[in-house]
Design an enzyme around this catalytic site. Structure first.
Site, PDB file in Angstrom:
ATOM      1  N   THR B 128       0.817  -1.222   0.000  1.00  0.00           N
ATOM      2  CA  THR B 128       0.000   0.000   0.000  1.00  0.00           C
ATOM      3  C   THR B 128       0.846   1.266   0.000  1.00  0.00           C
ATOM      4  OG1 THR B 128      -1.673  -1.203   1.229  1.00  0.00           O
ATOM      5  CG2 THR B 128      -1.826   1.199   1.256  1.00  0.00           C
ATOM      6  N   GLY B 133      -4.416   1.859  -1.813  1.00  0.00           N
ATOM      7  CA  GLY B 133      -4.164   0.478  -1.449  1.00  0.00           C
ATOM      8  C   GLY B 133      -4.997  -0.497  -2.265  1.00  0.00           C
ATOM      9  N   GLU B 244      -3.456 -14.762   2.966  1.00  0.00           N
ATOM     10  CA  GLU B 244      -3.571 -13.619   3.876  1.00  0.00           C
ATOM     11  C   GLU B 244      -5.035 -13.388   4.263  1.00  0.00           C
ATOM     12  OE1 GLU B 244      -1.599 -10.094   2.549  1.00  0.00           O
ATOM     13  OE2 GLU B 244      -2.406  -8.883   4.184  1.00  0.00           O
TER      14      GLU B 244
HETATM   15  C1  FAD Z   1      -3.691  -1.088  10.482  1.00  0.00           C
HETATM   16  C2  FAD Z   1      -3.384  -1.343   9.056  1.00  0.00           C
HETATM   17  C3  FAD Z   1      -2.417  -2.249   8.686  1.00  0.00           C
HETATM   18  C4  FAD Z   1      -2.111  -2.467   7.360  1.00  0.00           C
HETATM   19  N1  FAD Z   1      -1.094  -3.314   7.025  1.00  0.00           N
HETATM   20  C5  FAD Z   1      -0.663  -3.347   5.743  1.00  0.00           C
HETATM   21  C6  FAD Z   1       0.512  -4.051   5.394  1.00  0.00           C
HETATM   22  O1  FAD Z   1       1.146  -4.693   6.243  1.00  0.00           O
HETATM   23  N2  FAD Z   1       0.944  -4.013   4.119  1.00  0.00           N
HETATM   24  C7  FAD Z   1       0.270  -3.335   3.155  1.00  0.00           C
HETATM   25  O2  FAD Z   1       0.690  -3.326   2.037  1.00  0.00           O
HETATM   26  N3  FAD Z   1      -0.864  -2.667   3.453  1.00  0.00           N
HETATM   27  C8  FAD Z   1      -1.335  -2.646   4.722  1.00  0.00           C
HETATM   28  N4  FAD Z   1      -2.460  -1.949   5.031  1.00  0.00           N
HETATM   29  C9  FAD Z   1      -3.133  -1.199   3.991  1.00  0.00           C
HETATM   30  C10 FAD Z   1      -4.478  -1.775   3.559  1.00  0.00           C
HETATM   31  O3  FAD Z   1      -4.309  -2.941   2.844  1.00  0.00           O
HETATM   32  C11 FAD Z   1      -5.211  -0.686   2.765  1.00  0.00           C
HETATM   33  O4  FAD Z   1      -5.597   0.311   3.685  1.00  0.00           O
HETATM   34  C12 FAD Z   1      -6.412  -1.177   2.051  1.00  0.00           C
HETATM   35  O5  FAD Z   1      -6.052  -2.018   1.014  1.00  0.00           O
HETATM   36  C13 FAD Z   1      -7.257  -0.032   1.481  1.00  0.00           C
HETATM   37  O6  FAD Z   1      -6.470   0.862   0.760  1.00  0.00           O
HETATM   38  P1  FAD Z   1      -6.595   2.422   1.038  1.00  0.00           P
HETATM   39  O7  FAD Z   1      -6.498   2.632   2.477  1.00  0.00           O
HETATM   40  O8  FAD Z   1      -5.653   3.114   0.154  1.00  0.00           O
HETATM   41  O9  FAD Z   1      -8.080   2.751   0.593  1.00  0.00           O
HETATM   42  P2  FAD Z   1      -8.538   3.140  -0.870  1.00  0.00           P
HETATM   43  O10 FAD Z   1      -7.991   2.148  -1.813  1.00  0.00           O
HETATM   44  O11 FAD Z   1      -8.303   4.560  -1.079  1.00  0.00           O
HETATM   45  O12 FAD Z   1     -10.118   2.862  -0.731  1.00  0.00           O
HETATM   46  C14 FAD Z   1     -10.975   3.806  -0.115  1.00  0.00           C
HETATM   47  C15 FAD Z   1     -12.379   3.217  -0.108  1.00  0.00           C
HETATM   48  O13 FAD Z   1     -12.795   3.001  -1.454  1.00  0.00           O
HETATM   49  C16 FAD Z   1     -13.231   1.683  -1.610  1.00  0.00           C
HETATM   50  N5  FAD Z   1     -12.972   1.210  -2.966  1.00  0.00           N
HETATM   51  C17 FAD Z   1     -11.800   1.144  -3.589  1.00  0.00           C
HETATM   52  N6  FAD Z   1     -11.962   0.615  -4.805  1.00  0.00           N
HETATM   53  C18 FAD Z   1     -13.289   0.345  -4.943  1.00  0.00           C
HETATM   54  C19 FAD Z   1     -14.098  -0.218  -6.004  1.00  0.00           C
HETATM   55  N7  FAD Z   1     -13.563  -0.639  -7.133  1.00  0.00           N
HETATM   56  N8  FAD Z   1     -15.405  -0.341  -5.778  1.00  0.00           N
HETATM   57  C20 FAD Z   1     -15.948   0.061  -4.625  1.00  0.00           C
HETATM   58  N9  FAD Z   1     -15.240   0.582  -3.612  1.00  0.00           N
HETATM   59  C21 FAD Z   1     -13.926   0.716  -3.791  1.00  0.00           C
HETATM   60  C22 FAD Z   1     -12.457   0.920  -0.579  1.00  0.00           C
HETATM   61  O14 FAD Z   1     -13.095  -0.296  -0.272  1.00  0.00           O
HETATM   62  C23 FAD Z   1     -12.475   1.879   0.574  1.00  0.00           C
HETATM   63  O15 FAD Z   1     -13.699   1.769   1.237  1.00  0.00           O
HETATM   64  C24 FAD Z   1      -2.809  -1.777   6.365  1.00  0.00           C
HETATM   65  C25 FAD Z   1      -3.816  -0.890   6.714  1.00  0.00           C
HETATM   66  C26 FAD Z   1      -4.100  -0.662   8.038  1.00  0.00           C
HETATM   67  C27 FAD Z   1      -5.169   0.321   8.369  1.00  0.00           C
END
Ligand code: FAD
Ligand code: FAD
Ligand code: FAD
Ligand code: FAD
Lengths: 381, 381, 381, 381
Positions: B128, B133, B244
């Site tokens: 991410t 992400g 995972e």
């Molecule tokens: C505590 C914590 C630990 C984590 N650990 C890791 C880790 O170890 N390694 C790592 O790589 N990542 C990690 N993550 C990151 C996590 O995988 C991402 O937060 C997650 O994938 C969402 O990405 P984003 O936060 O960028 O949200 P965004 O991608 O910006 O999404 C925002 C919202 O839009 C929605 N959305 C996105 N695309 C669509 C679609 N096509 N249709 C409908 N809705 C959609 C999402 O579901 C979400 O509700 C961690 C996150 C947290 C909070």
């Protein structure tokens, strides 16, 4: 996920049942719905096909595999075609026979079981009364001993197969002061004087099943028609209800699965705004959720089927299966209706009928509220 | 219902893990939460206990039963004590090692795996980025070849174990024009020049896990630290994400189960209006529903665990497990908070922390919306 | 839909409050959260701004418009900035003063009200005890008459403003045998011997509000500090709770509205897969649902505000408002968290804090279960 | 809470409508349901009663108060007796007349409006086609100019009053290439050659309303039957749909309120386990929730009614009202069915019919999904 509980013998049996259904059931549902009940012919064919004897020992014409997976297969395949028919067969072949087999005398076995297995004796079970179904221990139909006979008075309602059954297992009060411990089961047969039936009840759905009110006015039932010991009927019903509930869960879910499959097909073909309606993300996510819910539920039911096959299914786990699966069934089909748009409100569409058919599954076989009572009590609450 | 997937060897292992947890983990959670991270000591003890080597071949110090039930046992027992720790161990022992084992060179195996198994090399995986992400294929961190080295620039965020990890698997873009097909995995190690970490992120819950932002400024990563083939990183992540997700489901549900159990106990003891609050029918039914929901979900997860053990778990079934179980986890715990009344809002109560800890499970490892995309696509929608 | 209940005078007042909030509140929230409570300075400024005197007659320094719309404006504008502060001000300015005004002696009016209006006397109300909050009639803190004094013993918990309050209205049992009819309200003041406070409770959210446990050990309260008649405290609390509940509903909904607005903004800006995440139909529909839910709720609350302004709000309608609005608040904000993805789990994001802040609104001021009891009873059930 | 939008004149009108309903409608519903449609006699009586002329100027025999509260009263009182009849009257008196009044020529006014007001001209509006209802702009029925006539070809389906209507407003494509901007409204009348109707559609519920498929084969419609300008039909429908949607919301909620009231009565009387079933806390809380939900919704609808009376109701607020209220209606009635136990599944019980009647309200008048599209778009998403 692939279901893992079935062996080749069950799959072979499934193929046979499926073929029977597509040949003998599906083409006739329309007519049976109009006639508001299943004809004797259906029962005889089902008997011949081996669908009615799964709970009947071989010596009396049954298959008696003592493997509930076969029962599940029957339910699932019937429910794909008609939820109503699965429930009628459920009462006749899955719910009533165990009472006779487990509690009946050798004479009763010989007298009743062959007909049950071959479909010439259709059965029903009459517990519910107009004044109440949930509070079974409080039933009001009475049976008073008179020499070698018992005189039965009262009425029952909502009895599946009630209009057409040849043999009705009737729960009646034999000891007024003993509540749950004063109830006895009687085999009441067509033709007994004073045993009458109301018209077929006009239900929201399931027109191909007959449901009736039964009236007992000084019906003289011979003592040899008592099923089990006097005053032990309540405990027997409690013992047998889990199988009824598991059945309701199994055919409820199979019903929903089938309708959901058809709906996914519809959602792929039906177009709006230049794309298939299933491609709109809201609908896509919804269908993803419904499919997941159905598969999650199936996993639980499959565990329950295996537990029951092993003789280990507890009453409380059956209650969980029943309430959960019937909720899922109704929720899934309600969404399916929506996806069909206006067609979902037209009786000629299967989804519309399914919606009406399914609703009762949350009410009968012990309402979902009663299920939660049982589960809550089991938690010590 | 009794769970049926575990054999004696798993139950023995469970006892050992449970003992480890109650001896080495539970008494320290408070301190680790305050320190905002797990100490190296924890990792070494967990390694010694055999918790970190389940995905590491024996020759490198692991147990490598190739039986996911052992992984599930670790997750379940850790999650009963701390959801955060199960997720940290998940990343370190369950998610990162398969990349190295499956894709790594013999040299990488020898260099990294022993440390992973013994806990001296803590790992993280960085996919991410601040800009997104969900849309992994669109990541912006770059790696440009320069002789025998690759120069990595960019940043990653929300990285579990990110603050303390010795080895971070970093996904970076190696072919700008090729989107998903231009991503490569690099093993970035503590001490490489230009690799820096932000402070520990201040999260809603899970204080005992460290989560960090990582910055890469002209980090020169030697070619021998590439994990797998150049430009194949995306497909590798897709291949490994199901494990995972199944893990997230498994420890999510175990977490909810534990809190629910404790809540039932509380509901029996806490009195209001002269009775225990669990005896009020609304609460009794609610608890009956939650217990059912948890058991139904467990049945599905158990099937998934068995499928994964057999190497048959599909990405879409993992997606179902992940979204469904994390939803159930959150719903269950939210109701538990309510049953605790005002105490449910006090951090000294486990239920309060559990509520905060659980929330992220619907977001990470692929948000539940992304899961539904995958499921919907699999339906052909 | 445009809200129709406010006149120009309310809108002008709203502008003034909004300006106060943006000038004096918003910039300090961070610091107050860290300090785990509001400084005296805040109270004095709020007093000066006229926020604390809406329930205080003019002769004692209040505004006393006797028009609940002004109170609603204060709540709404504060809640947009901080749910915690709206609740602290609610206790201080909206809940406690009516007890003094309606039940107090002229001497009490003169002694306490000016300080309340100007913010130099911060107030709290202490009903809940460690052994129970829902079953208020069963409280255990005692007050025993001794000449012109009453000796108070017992403890209270979860008291908002409890750590910092100068004046605490304490409900204590004065007639052990009379249950609800044996409770009296006492004004307990800082400095009375035997009145001690525990540390500030460590809550899930709302760090900028102080919540404390209070201990009373042989506290001698002079008879002139009794508020209202002896043994009538319960009925007084029942009479005043509707205003507290309406307040909780009003600021709960305002809180959700604000966060929802911010989230819609975020959903428009945040991109994934080449479009804004709010453009994905699932999210678009979700936001459409949340906006609708908020507006529907607002219509009901606006009716309730008008009814209360007219002195006609029933206890049962206040209960409906409270349970419904707090449920909506929590549901809305939970979805908002999800839309923020990983950022929704980071404390530096307002949505994350809002999520933690909101949870208690379903528990306090009479839990939502107690609300349903009241509503159900009103239906004659 | 007491509703605050009605004045004495509305309440007097309500009394009159209520009396009409109890005298002329309620006793006949059974017969009309069996006949699968409303007799002309009903329409004439309703006209005489002033129910059909609310949208018709006085000079043409209407009442024309230009105060939507009267329309709401008609809907509410009819829906208490029969959801189907409120919808038939809705089409005839509330939806079609505005097209004629607002767009029609003086000649059309004189020709059609008197009959509409007196009930001698029953009307329908035909937008939906077998190939799609949601994507209205894409309709396929064509009208091609031929001198002073237009030749209409195509078919419509699901048309309320379609079987019995004397005058049908038909939306047809007049400019093939212009999509939404190529649609025109035609007044097609009984007796025009080539205008045929299919049988009455067999619906899930609402048997007392006729719904039909309409076929147009070279129907020659004179140019003076064009309603409004050529090619402006789509915009006209968009302009008038909000009133249709508000109506659907208003009678949907009134329907649910009535059934809920009856169910509360039933829950008080029906006994199980020695108490009324409404006294079980689960049911009590459920009823408390349903009552709250209904009242909250009413507050919103009342605001919408007032906004519409003031000419200020936006399309998007009408969409909110429609989707929200129809959801509430269905949810409420579904729970009511459950509370009736087995009786809830019997057509002779009003609750059973109500359940079937209500379902379509989430589908027609623009499905709830289309409503969310509109709302989402309005949010800028
Ligand atoms: C505590 C914590 C630990 C984590 N650990 C890791 C880790 O170890 N390694 C790592 O790589 N990542 C990690 N993550 C990151 C996590 O995988 C991402 O937060 C997650 O994938 C969402 O990405 P984003 O936060 O960028 O949200 P965004 O991608 O910006 O999404 C925002 C919202 O839009 C929605 N959305 C996105 N695309 C669509 C679609 N096509 N249709 C409908 N809705 C959609 C999402 O579901 C979400 O509700 C961690 C996150 C947290 C909070
Ligand atoms: C189509 C159909 C077929 C049927 N077939 C048969 C059959 O073959 N044989 C047979 O004997 N019966 C049959 N039944 C009856 C069925 O089992 C009963 O309808 C059911 O048990 C409920 O009983 P009741 O209808 O009297 O509802 P009631 O017992 O009056 O219950 C009314 C409502 O109160 C709730 N309630 C009751 N007790 C409690 C409690 N303690 N706490 C909370 N809520 C409670 C119920 O859940 C229900 O919602 C059938 C019913 C139908 C509709
Ligand atoms: C942050 C915070 C601030 C607060 N501020 C104040 C304050 O300023 N002054 C004050 O006096 N109090 C205050 N409270 C206390 C609050 O009012 C109580 O927590 C609340 O009334 C619930 O009481 P309890 O915590 O003892 O829960 P309990 O009464 O123990 O209830 C536990 C659970 O049982 C349920 N329950 C109880 N009775 C029934 C029933 N009959 N049927 C079904 N379920 C039932 C409850 O709903 C709850 O879910 C505050 C609480 C918090 C958390
Ligand atoms: C009893 C009854 C009476 C009626 N009366 C009339 C009448 O008097 N006059 C008249 O003109 N029509 C009438 N209708 C038709 C009604 O308006 C349509 O059924 C409705 O508009 C839906 O159209 P459809 O049935 O073609 O469904 P479709 O348009 O085929 O829709 C199928 C499904 O896809 C969904 N969908 C469509 N587009 C989208 C999207 N963009 N995003 C997400 N989901 C989408 C829909 O919501 C629905 O769930 C009536 C219908 C019924 C059942």
């Amino acid at each position: 996920m692939r279901r893992r509980i079935f062996e080749t013998e069950h799959e072979d049996f499934r193929d046979a049942v499926a073929e029977f259904v597509s040949r003998q059931v599906t083409p006739n549902i329309e007519a049976w719905a109009e006639a508001k009940g299943l004809p004797r012919e259906f029962w005889l064919q089902a008997g011949q096909q081996g669908l009615l004897g799964l709970e009947v020992p071989e010596e009396f014409g049954g298959g008696y595999p003592q493997d509930y997976r076969f029962n599940a297969v029957v339910f699932e395949e019937l429910a794909r075609a008609s939820f109503a028919i699965s429930s009628c067969v459920g009462i006749d072949a899955d719910i009533v026979p165990p009472y006779i087999v487990d509690l009946g005398t050798p004479e009763q076995h010989a007298r009743w079981l062959p007909g049950v297995a071959e479909g010439s004796t259709v059965t029903a079970i009459a517990m519910t009364e107009p004044s109440g179904g949930s509070d079974l221990a409080n039933l009001k139909t009475t049976a008073v001993r008179d020499g070698d006979e018992w005189i039965v008075n009262g009425s029952k309602t909502f009895i599946t197969n009630g209009y057409s059954a040849d043999l009705v297992v009737v729960a009646a009060r034999t000891s007024p002061e003993k509540k749950a411990k004063g109830i006895t089961l009687f085999g009441v047969e067509t033709g007994m004087a004073g045993f009458e039936r109301g018209r077929k009840l006009d239900k929201v759905g399931q027109p191909e099943s007959d449901t009736a009110e039964l009236f007992f006015t000084d019906v003289r039932v011979p003592a040899e028609n008592i099923i089990g010991q006097v005053d032990t009927g309540f405990i027997q019903m409690m013992k047998n209800l889990p199988q009824e509930r598991l059945g309701a869960a199994v055919y409820g879910l199979a019903h929903a699965r089938q309708i959901l499959d058809e709906t996914i097909g519809y959602a792929k073909e039906r177009k709006a705004f230049g794309q298939s309606i299933g491609a709109f993300q809201h609908n896509k996510f919804l269908l993803a959720e419904l499919v997941t819910k159905v598969e999650v539920t199936q996993a639980f039911l499959d565990d329950a089927i295996m537990a029951h096959t092993a003789g280990e299914l507890s009453a409380v786990d059956a209650a969980k299966a029943k309430y959960w699966a019937s909720d899922v069934q109704n929720e899934v089909i309600d969404h399916c209706v929506q996806l069909y748009g206006g067609y979902g409100y037209m009786n000629e569409y299967r989804v519309a009928r399914a919606w009406k058919d399914a609703r009762v599954n949350k009410i009968w076989a012990g309402s979902n509220e009663i299920m939660k009572e049982l589960i809550g009590r089991d938690l010590g609450l």
